[in-house]
Every structure is written in structure tokens, then in C-alpha cells.
Design a protein around this motif. Structure first.
Motif, PDB file in Angstrom:
ATOM      1  N   ASN A 178       0.839  -1.201   0.000  1.00  0.00           N
ATOM      2  CA  ASN A 178       0.000   0.000   0.000  1.00  0.00           C
ATOM      3  C   ASN A 178       0.874   1.251   0.000  1.00  0.00           C
ATOM      4  OD1 ASN A 178      -1.648   2.230   0.814  1.00  0.00           O
ATOM      5  ND2 ASN A 178      -3.141   0.787   1.649  1.00  0.00           N
ATOM      6  N   LEU A 179       0.682   2.092  -1.020  1.00  0.00           N
ATOM      7  CA  LEU A 179       1.516   3.274  -1.185  1.00  0.00           C
ATOM      8  C   LEU A 179       1.377   4.242  -0.013  1.00  0.00           C
ATOM      9  CD1 LEU A 179       3.523   4.328  -3.263  1.00  0.00           C
ATOM     10  CD2 LEU A 179       1.661   5.652  -4.298  1.00  0.00           C
ATOM     11  N   GLU A 180       0.213   4.286   0.613  1.00  0.00           N
ATOM     12  CA  GLU A 180       0.009   5.180   1.756  1.00  0.00           C
ATOM     13  C   GLU A 180       0.909   4.779   2.926  1.00  0.00           C
ATOM     14  OE1 GLU A 180      -4.078   5.391   2.806  1.00  0.00           O
ATOM     15  OE2 GLU A 180      -4.698   6.321   0.914  1.00  0.00           O
ATOM     16  N   THR A 189       2.652   1.802  12.463  1.00  0.00           N
ATOM     17  CA  THR A 189       2.061   0.973  13.511  1.00  0.00           C
ATOM     18  C   THR A 189       2.628  -0.437  13.365  1.00  0.00           C
ATOM     19  OG1 THR A 189       0.210   0.237  12.146  1.00  0.00           O
ATOM     20  CG2 THR A 189      -0.062   2.328  13.360  1.00  0.00           C
ATOM     21  N   PRO A 190       2.539  -1.281  14.395  1.00  0.00           N
ATOM     22  CA  PRO A 190       3.012  -2.664  14.267  1.00  0.00           C
ATOM     23  C   PRO A 190       2.375  -3.384  13.073  1.00  0.00           C
ATOM     24  CG  PRO A 190       2.608  -2.154  16.561  1.00  0.00           C
ATOM     25  CD  PRO A 190       2.095  -0.984  15.768  1.00  0.00           C
ATOM     26  N   GLU A 191       1.096  -3.113  12.849  1.00  0.00           N
ATOM     27  CA  GLU A 191       0.394  -3.767  11.734  1.00  0.00           C
ATOM     28  C   GLU A 191       0.946  -3.284  10.395  1.00  0.00           C
ATOM     29  OE1 GLU A 191      -1.783  -3.936  15.384  1.00  0.00           O
ATOM     30  OE2 GLU A 191      -1.120  -2.170  14.238  1.00  0.00           O
ATOM     31  N   GLU A 192       1.219  -1.985  10.298  1.00  0.00           N
ATOM     32  CA  GLU A 192       1.768  -1.432   9.060  1.00  0.00           C
ATOM     33  C   GLU A 192       3.178  -1.952   8.797  1.00  0.00           C
ATOM     34  OE1 GLU A 192      -0.552   2.903   8.948  1.00  0.00           O
ATOM     35  OE2 GLU A 192       1.318   2.664  10.086  1.00  0.00           O
ATOM     36  N   PHE A 193       3.968  -2.087   9.858  1.00  0.00           N
ATOM     37  CA  PHE A 193       5.324  -2.595   9.691  1.00  0.00           C
ATOM     38  C   PHE A 193       5.298  -4.051   9.218  1.00  0.00           C
ATOM     39  CE2 PHE A 193       9.396  -4.266  11.620  1.00  0.00           C
ATOM     40  CZ  PHE A 193      10.213  -3.713  10.646  1.00  0.00           C
ATOM     41  N   GLU A 194       4.366  -4.834   9.731  1.00  0.00           N
ATOM     42  CA  GLU A 194       4.233  -6.225   9.284  1.00  0.00           C
ATOM     43  C   GLU A 194       3.895  -6.273   7.800  1.00  0.00           C
ATOM     44  OE1 GLU A 194       4.897  -9.140  10.792  1.00  0.00           O
ATOM     45  OE2 GLU A 194       5.737  -7.842  12.374  1.00  0.00           O
ATOM     46  N   GLU A 195       3.085  -5.310   7.340  1.00  0.00           N
ATOM     47  CA  GLU A 195       2.741  -5.249   5.917  1.00  0.00           C
ATOM     48  C   GLU A 195       3.968  -4.903   5.084  1.00  0.00           C
ATOM     49  OE1 GLU A 195       0.343  -5.428   2.492  1.00  0.00           O
ATOM     50  OE2 GLU A 195       0.016  -6.160   4.537  1.00  0.00           O
ATOM     51  N   VAL A 196       4.752  -3.936   5.531  1.00  0.00           N
ATOM     52  CA  VAL A 196       5.952  -3.543   4.796  1.00  0.00           C
ATOM     53  C   VAL A 196       6.954  -4.690   4.721  1.00  0.00           C
ATOM     54  CG1 VAL A 196       7.995  -2.042   4.849  1.00  0.00           C
ATOM     55  CG2 VAL A 196       5.731  -1.081   5.278  1.00  0.00           C
ATOM     56  N   TYR A 233      14.385 -10.056   8.825  1.00  0.00           N
ATOM     57  CA  TYR A 233      13.196 -10.709   8.268  1.00  0.00           C
ATOM     58  C   TYR A 233      13.427 -10.968   6.771  1.00  0.00           C
ATOM     59  CZ  TYR A 233      11.932  -5.939   6.634  1.00  0.00           C
ATOM     60  OH  TYR A 233      11.918  -4.697   6.040  1.00  0.00           O
ATOM     61  N   PRO A 234      12.667 -11.859   6.134  1.00  0.00           N
ATOM     62  CA  PRO A 234      11.425 -12.479   6.633  1.00  0.00           C
ATOM     63  C   PRO A 234      11.625 -13.782   7.402  1.00  0.00           C
ATOM     64  CG  PRO A 234      11.729 -12.997   4.311  1.00  0.00           C
ATOM     65  CD  PRO A 234      12.855 -12.065   4.683  1.00  0.00           C
ATOM     66  N   ARG A 235      12.815 -14.408   7.301  1.00  0.00           N
ATOM     67  CA  ARG A 235      12.973 -15.729   7.917  1.00  0.00           C
ATOM     68  C   ARG A 235      13.770 -15.724   9.206  1.00  0.00           C
ATOM     69  NH1 ARG A 235      15.444 -19.378   3.410  1.00  0.00           N
ATOM     70  NH2 ARG A 235      16.529 -17.437   2.903  1.00  0.00           N
ATOM     71  N   GLY A 236      14.434 -14.625   9.538  1.00  0.00           N
ATOM     72  CA  GLY A 236      15.220 -14.576  10.760  1.00  0.00           C
ATOM     73  C   GLY A 236      16.441 -15.467  10.729  1.00  0.00           C
ATOM     74  N   ILE A 237      17.034 -15.643   9.534  1.00  0.00           N
ATOM     75  CA  ILE A 237      18.231 -16.483   9.431  1.00  0.00           C
ATOM     76  C   ILE A 237      19.452 -15.697   9.910  1.00  0.00           C
ATOM     77  CG2 ILE A 237      17.320 -17.912   7.576  1.00  0.00           C
ATOM     78  CD1 ILE A 237      18.774 -16.207   5.559  1.00  0.00           C
ATOM     79  N   THR A 238      20.514 -16.422  10.275  1.00  0.00           N
ATOM     80  CA  THR A 238      21.718 -15.790  10.815  1.00  0.00           C
ATOM     81  C   THR A 238      22.810 -15.703   9.756  1.00  0.00           C
ATOM     82  OG1 THR A 238      22.488 -17.931  11.649  1.00  0.00           O
ATOM     83  CG2 THR A 238      21.219 -16.545  13.159  1.00  0.00           C
ATOM     84  N   GLY A 239      23.925 -15.054  10.139  1.00  0.00           N
ATOM     85  CA  GLY A 239      24.996 -14.726   9.218  1.00  0.00           C
ATOM     86  C   GLY A 239      25.436 -15.832   8.290  1.00  0.00           C
TER      87      GLY A 239
END
Length: 368
Positions: A178-180, A189-196, A233-239
Motif C-alpha cells: 500500500n503506497l500510503e 504501527t506494528p500492523e503497518e510494519f508487518e505489511e511492509v 526478516y522475513p525468515r530470521g536467518i543468521t549470518g
């Protein structure tokens, strides 16, 4: 010319470089005299710094890493394709004609050729004097940084192509967000960050089956927000599980984001952004890659006003490729605040007891 914060510019000053639109069209010519209204408008348009003509540094020339033709072609391709992706509501496919790999592959050849001519020169990329859509210019900047670092690392042409394409298209997934939310002028917001956060996986899905697109380029989009300690993110993998290309892009992406004006904050100066990167070494970013980035990027760009540890003030007039963090400074004001009739230069690579204390707008000098 001198690099000044737009808010510190005064009516009567003249532009040292043209101001371009995102299409590469000149909006304000070099030499245009600034007015109060013009300065205010440029600030509102998101230009935090301007190159200003200055007699004490009139011999200073700022060279761009890409030829104008290459830069305009790249931004045109990015803008054209990204806009078409945004207009396509489907998240699964965005290129029915499968021209993405061919179009951006041709652009990458031009970028690689241009950067080959600049090898051994510290890269200086600041979004100064350019009105742009952040997503388009950011994509190109990250590509330039990552490709340059690949060259320094000795990558062959195919490796540079895969890395460069991955960097150029690392944020392609944002065309489906969503461009907005993307342009929101405040904290998400937490919800918006999850979308990004979805843009990384979306980008991977959009690129992985595209003809003439290396699979590793798709993985760059997938992994560029992964971090060394697994906090990404999205998978939380390490170095150890993050591909080397994605690690380069993570550093370049973070640095360029910090040094670019955003709706919710002003741009940082390069040395400030570098401090943030080093603070994240080992936990967020690979230490060797941050160090190589520092050693090949002009942390103190040409034209920047600095104050030395001696109290003297001046302007950066030359970059030492071997140690870009220790440039040549032309001193214009002595330690007592007196304007110098005959400025002199200090090469910080040779005078190791002197260092840059801070970078800011030059103070009003007192004349004897």
C-alpha cells in the motif's frame, strides 16, 4: 562550490550545480540566484543540502559515478517498470512479456562499464540537487554501491551482473505494498510494519521465475533485510545462512536510507550514517563488509564544511582513495574565527594528529 544544508542557505547565494527532476530534466540551472521563497520550496520538496557557488572553492569540481546518459536511462527503466507493477493488482505476476531481465540487464551493462572507469576512486553518492521518488533513486544508489563493492572484491562479470540486478531490484516487492504506508510521514504501527516486511518475500516471488534474471538476484530481494544475529526478516536467518550478495546490499541499503531525506526524518550526513553502521557490526552487519564500504565511500564528500580538531574550519576539496575518511581540507577560517586572506590546505592522510571534529555549516567568520 560548497555543500550546505538547505536551511542554512541565504537569499542571494547561487547554485553550484543544476537541480534535476527524477526524469533527469533540469529544473534549476547552475548559477541561479536563490530567494527566500525558492529555498523554502526546495526544503519542502525534500532537498536537505545544496551545492552552492563559492569563490573560495570555485575550482572544486564534483564528478558523478555514472554518465548522465546511464543515470537517466536507469531511472527511466526503474520508473517505467515499477509504475507498471504498481498498476497491476496481482501479487503473483507483474511482467507478462518477461522483459524485466532483458531491460535491466542492458542497464546493468551500462552501469558496470561506467563504474569500471571509476575504479580506484572513492564513490560519493548524495541525493543532493535532485528531486526524486525515493524508491527509484534509492534502488539505483544501492545498485551503484553494491556493484562497486563487488568490483573491489574481484567479482567477475557474471557475478557483478547478478549482484547488481539484485541490488537494483531489491525493493521491487514494495510496488505491491500500500503506497500510503510506504509514504507515511510518521512512525508505522506494528500492523503497518508487518505489511511492509512482506516486500522481501514478494520481491523474491516476483523475480525468481523471470527469464534472464539470475536466481541469486531474486535471493537478494529475499534476504536483504536479514541480519547477522537473526533479528532480521522475513525468515530470521543468521549470518552463515545469508548470501554474501545480500550482506553487501544490507549495508548499502541501510546507508543510503540513512543519508536520504525521508518523510519522517532529515537525511544524515555520510559520517553519521557510517557511525550507525559500525555500531551494528557483528549483530546486524558483517564487519568486513562495513569496513570495505567505509574504505571505498567518500564519508566526507567534496564541498562539505568541516571543523578540525584544531578549531580551524574549512571545506573538503579532495578525497584520498586509500583513506577516504581522511580527506584534504582547505582551511578558510582559523582557530580564532578569523577569515583567512590566503586559505591553505591540510592533507589529513599526512597530518595524522589532526582529525575532523564535526561537519556542519560554517560559522560566520570574524574579519580582522
Amino acid at each position: 562550490m560548497r555543500l550546505l544544508p538547505t536551511r542554512s542557505c541565504e537569499p542571494g547565494m547561487r547554485l553550484g550545480k543544476c537541480i534535476y527532476s527524477e526524469e533527469g530534466v533540469i529544473l534549476l540551472n547552475e548559477g541561479v540566484e536563490l530567494t527566500g521563497g525558492l529555498i523554502g520550496r526546495l526544503e519542502r520538496l525534500g532537498i536537505d543540502y545544496l551545492y552552492i557557488a563559492d569563490k573560495a572553492t570555485e575550482d572544486l569540481k564534483i564528478e558523478e559515478p555514472l554518465a548522465d546518459e546511464t543515470r537517466i536511462r536507469a531511472l527511466t527503466e526503474i520508473r517505467t517498470h515499477f509504475r507498471s507493477f504498481m498498476e497491476n493488482e496481482s501479487r503473483s505476476k507483474f511482467s507478462k512479456n518477461h522483459v524485466l531481465g532483458r531491460s535491466f540487464g542492458n542497464v546493468m551493462k551500462m552501469i558496470i562499464d561506467d563504474l569500471n572507469e571509476k575504479q580506484g576512486t572513492a564513490i560519493m553518492l548524495l541525493n543532493m540537487n535532485v528531486l526524486n521518488n525515493y524508491l527509484y533513486q534509492h534502488s539505483l544508489n544501492v545498485c551503484i554501491y553494491a556493484t562497486m563493492l563487488g568490483m573491489v572484491s574481484g567479482y567477475n562479470k557474471d557475478e557483478l551482473m547478478a549482484l547488481g540486478l539484485g541490488a537494483l531490484l531489491h525493493d521491487i516487492g514494495k510496488t505491491k505494498i500500500n503506497l500510503e504506508i510506504i509514504k507515511k510521514p510518521g512512525p508505522l504501527t506494528p500492523e503497518e510494519f508487518e505489511e511492509v516486511k512482506k516486500h522481501a518475500e514478494i520481491g523474491f516471488r516476483l523475480l525468481k521465475d523471470e527469464p534472464n534474471m539470475p536466481l541469486l538476484s531474486a535471493h537478494c530481494a529475499f534476504q536483504h533485510h536479514e541480519r547477522e544475529n537473526g533479528s532480521g526478516y522475513p525468515r530470521g536467518i543468521t549470518g552463515k545462512d545469508i548470501h554474501e550478495y545480500a550482506k553487501w546490499i544490507a549495508v548499502a541499503d541501510s546507508y543510503d536510507a540513512m543519508t536520504t531525506h525521508r518523510p519522517h526524518r532529515l537525511a544524515m550526513l555520510p559520517h553519521q550514517a557510517m557511525e550507525v553502521l559500525f555500531a551494528g557490526v557483528g549483530t546486524l552487519y558483517d564487519q568486513r563488509k562495513v569496513a570495505m564500504f567505509r574504505d571505498n565511500v567518500a564519508i566526507y564528500p567534496l564541498g562539505l564544511t568541516v571543523t578540525l580538531s584544531t578549531g580551524e574550519q574549512g571545506v573538503v576539496v579532495n578525497i584520498n582513495p586509500a583513506v577516504p575518511q581522511r580527506p584534504v581540507v582547505r582551511v578558510l577560517i582559523d582557530a580564532y574565527g578569523q577569515a583567512l586572506g590566503q586559505p591553505y590546505e591540510i592533507d589529513l592522510a599526512e597530518k595524522l594528529t589532526v582529525f575532523i571534529d564535526h561537519a556542519d555549516n560554517i560559522t560566520q567568520a570574524r574579519h580582522a
